[in-house]
Design an enzyme around this catalytic site. Structure first.
Site, short mmCIF file in Angstrom:
data_model
loop_
_atom_site.label_atom_id
_atom_site.label_comp_id
_atom_site.label_asym_id
_atom_site.label_seq_id
_atom_site.Cartn_x
_atom_site.Cartn_y
_atom_site.Cartn_z
CG ASP A 25 15.59 -3.00 6.79
OD1 ASP A 25 16.64 -2.30 6.15
OD2 ASP A 25 14.36 -2.64 6.58
CG HIS A 53 23.59 -1.78 4.56
ND1 HIS A 53 24.41 -2.49 3.84
CD2 HIS A 53 22.20 -2.08 4.16
CE1 HIS A 53 23.76 -3.48 3.31
NE2 HIS A 53 22.54 -3.14 3.34
P1 GDP Z 1 20.55 -3.12 7.54
O1 GDP Z 1 19.96 -2.81 6.34
O2 GDP Z 1 20.66 -4.76 7.91
O3 GDP Z 1 22.13 -2.70 7.56
O4 GDP Z 1 19.88 -2.52 8.83
P2 GDP Z 1 19.35 -1.05 8.90
O5 GDP Z 1 20.39 -0.03 9.02
O6 GDP Z 1 18.31 -0.58 7.81
O7 GDP Z 1 18.44 -1.13 10.15
C1 GDP Z 1 18.85 -1.55 11.55
C2 GDP Z 1 18.57 -0.56 12.55
O8 GDP Z 1 18.92 -1.04 13.74
C3 GDP Z 1 19.49 0.79 12.27
O9 GDP Z 1 18.87 1.92 12.79
C4 GDP Z 1 20.61 0.36 13.32
O10 GDP Z 1 21.29 1.55 13.93
C5 GDP Z 1 19.85 -0.32 14.46
N1 GDP Z 1 20.61 -1.44 15.19
C6 GDP Z 1 21.60 -2.12 14.70
N2 GDP Z 1 21.90 -3.00 15.98
C7 GDP Z 1 21.22 -2.53 17.13
C8 GDP Z 1 20.95 -3.14 18.18
O11 GDP Z 1 21.35 -3.88 18.66
N3 GDP Z 1 20.06 -2.52 19.07
C9 GDP Z 1 19.05 -1.42 18.80
N4 GDP Z 1 18.18 -0.81 19.54
N5 GDP Z 1 19.43 -1.05 17.31
C10 GDP Z 1 20.49 -1.33 16.40
P1 IMO Z 2 18.54 -3.68 3.42
O1 IMO Z 2 19.78 -4.00 2.63
C1 IMO Z 2 14.28 -4.24 3.72
C2 IMO Z 2 12.32 -4.95 -0.02
C3 IMO Z 2 10.91 -4.00 -0.37
C4 IMO Z 2 10.01 -4.70 -0.82
C5 IMO Z 2 10.74 -5.80 -1.80
C6 IMO Z 2 11.03 -5.42 -3.21
O2 IMO Z 2 18.55 -2.18 3.90
O3 IMO Z 2 18.25 -4.70 4.61
P2 IMO Z 2 12.62 -3.65 -4.51
O4 IMO Z 2 12.76 -2.11 -4.44
O5 IMO Z 2 13.95 -4.49 -4.25
O6 IMO Z 2 11.87 -4.10 -5.84
O7 IMO Z 2 11.50 -4.03 -3.40
O8 IMO Z 2 11.94 -5.73 -1.00
N1 IMO Z 2 13.41 -4.80 0.34
C7 IMO Z 2 14.23 -4.29 1.44
N2 IMO Z 2 13.56 -4.59 2.82
N3 IMO Z 2 15.44 -4.06 3.58
C8 IMO Z 2 15.97 -3.69 2.34
O9 IMO Z 2 17.31 -3.72 2.31
C9 IMO Z 2 15.30 -4.04 1.26
N4 IMO Z 2 15.53 -4.04 -0.19
C10 IMO Z 2 14.28 -4.50 -0.59
O10 IMO Z 2 10.71 -3.32 0.83
O11 IMO Z 2 9.31 -5.31 -0.06
MG MG Z 3 18.18 -1.54 5.96
#
Ligand code: GDP
Ligand code: IMO
Ligand code: MG
Length: 449
Positions: A25, A53
């Protein structure tokens, strides 16, 4: 400098990898979306629907789980590689919801025939294993998985005789035979786990499942391909390829905070087996770093803040899981962990994300060492007991009160924000090329452009 990722010059290496350097994340989705403009093929190579994502385009927010974020850019080929574990009904649902949002999903999405299939027993086993561990050894022993059946599916991949791959879904008669045989074994296994967990379980009917999954296979058939062959052909044709990592490096099954990890290779090391690519072809490896730490699920987070600062980060950063909606645990940036993951991912540059979330904190802190008993170390420890007892050694840095989400140039950032980024690149030894100050495409500062 420009406010968006400008096209790369011909001198830059053609193939790029995006990997999260923390516990997931970090904002990978946003950067993949931006870089997709400058690549022809986007490839997922690890993980499954545990990933979430997010991409914000104008007033729309997309949450992608299995489909590469490149699908949101017209004219790109998107590959789900053999290293991904695919849940067919979830993938079909994701495709349907993308189409409903007006996104084209046809031959621009191809799924590896060699990818492993997540089946209902994987999700059941995931939940039952967590409950059985909690019953046997307490809540703290739970991994806190996403419940998407990821671990049990990768386990079956390694066990082999109980695994199903995408190619199997395309042969209904063969699938029926396999699922009948596997269901017998899985029912015995689920019964044992359910007994330990003190929970009911749903018996698997191999026949019924075969019919259901053959139908999923038929629905996915137009997308199924030898994605490694497509990748090699695209590279031979001079196409530019972008690899999209799922999860984060500290969740890597070999190099992360084991056993509180996921079950795949989440660093860039996973690209090679997971996409079918020999090493040495990727010149640009972008490590994605959230400006602070978050973790969802169980396991140690040495810099965790169970206080008002943690609450500030969670609220301002909207730190609630994209996949499960769980609140994310928040803490200061951990440079010990980051240096470890940046090395293992071979990061050639860093993108620092969500820097805007730090605005308004009186002072900032950053972890440079761990104190474990009477030792002070700057290496990410292998023993989970060490990580669990590690006390962060924190360096204090000045905070910045001004909002920075409207900044569009590096020079516009307050000096304290620039200094904070400087500390990261100096410690990790990798330049920060990109700073993100909001979720939208335009809220991105490129240094040196
Ligand atoms: P990923 O799994 O690595 O793609 O990340 P996620 O999408 O799960 O979580 C990142 C969150 O941060 C999402 O809600 C994005 O829209 C948000 N986001 C990304 N870049 C920024 C930033 O620079 N500032 C803020 N406030 N939010 C961001
Ligand atoms: P993105 O791509 C955050 C974490 C789960 C748990 C551990 C194992 O959005 O960054 P699993 O279901 O994979 O066996 O869970 O890994 N986890 C993540 N946490 N972002 C992710 O993906 C994750 N994918 C798995 O929360 O702690
Ligand atoms: Mg994510």
């Amino acid at each position: 400098m420009s406010s968006s990722l400008a096209p790369r010059s011909a001198a830059l290496p053609p193939h790029t990898a995006v990997t999260g350097l923390q516990w997931g994340d970090e904002g990978k989705g946003k950067i993949v979306d931006l870089l997709a403009a400058d690549h022809d093929v986007i490839v997922r190579y690890n993980g499954g629907a545990n990933a979430g994502h997010s991409v914000v385009i104008g007033d729309r927010r997309y949450a992608l789980h299995l489909v590469p974020c490149g699908i949101l850019t017209a004219g790109r080929l998107n590959l789900i590689g053999n290293g991904v574990v695919v849940d067919p009904p979830l993938l079909l649902e994701e495709i349907a919801s993308l189409r409903a949002a007006g996104v084209t999903v046809d031959q621009n999405l191809r799924l590896s025939e060699r990818a492993h299939v997540v089946l209902p027993w994987h999700k059941q086993a995931d939940a039952l294993m967590e409950a059985a561990m909690a019953a046997a050894a307490g809540e703290a022993s739970k991994i806190g998985t996403t419940g998407r059946g990821i671990g049990p599916c990768y386990a079956d991949k390694a066990i082999r005789s109980t695994a199903i791959r995408v190619v199997d879904l395309l042969d209904p008669a063969g699938l029926r035979l396999k699922l009948r045989r596997i269901a017998a074994v899985k029912n015995a296994m689920l019964a044992g786990l359910a007994n330990l967990a003190g929970m009911p379980f749903e018996t698997i009917d191999g026949e019924a499942l075969a019919a259901e999954y053959a139908a999923h296979g038929a629905a996915l058939a137009p997308h199924v391909a030898d994605t490694a062959a497509l990748l090699h052909e695209a590279m031979a044709d001079g196409k530019r390829v972008l690899f999209e990592g799922g999860n984060g490096a500290l969740l890597d099954v070999d190099h992360g905070s084991y056993p509180f990890v996921t079950s795949s290779s989440t660093t860039s090391l996973g690209i090679y087996p997971g996409a079918g690519l020999p090493g040495g072809r990727i010149g640009r490896l972008v490590g994605i770093v959230k400006a602070y730490s978050t973790r969802v699920g169980g396991g140690p987070l040495p810099t965790e803040l169970d206080n008002a600062v943690g609450a500030h980060l969670r609220e301002r950063g909207r730190e609630f899981g994209t996949t499960t909606g769980r609140p994310r645990r928040c803490g200061w940036l951990d440079l010990v962990a980051l240096k470890h993951s940046a090395r293992l991912s071979g990061a050639t540059e860093l993108a620092v994300m969500l820097l805007d979330v730090l605005a308004g904190l009186e002072g900032l802190q950053i972890c440079t060492h761990y104190r474990i008993g009477d030792r002070v170390i700057d290496r990410f420890p292998a023993a989970i007991e060490d990580l669990a007892t590690a006390q962060p050694v924190l360096v204090k840095l000045p905070g910045f009160s001004a909002e920075i989400s409207a900044c569009r140039r590096w020079e516009d950032l307050p000096a304290a924000a620039r200094a904070y980024v400087g500390v990261i690149e100096n410690y990790v030894g990798v330049p920060v090329s990109t700073v993100s100050v909001g979720p939208e495409r335009g809220q991105t500062l490129m240094r040196g452009r």
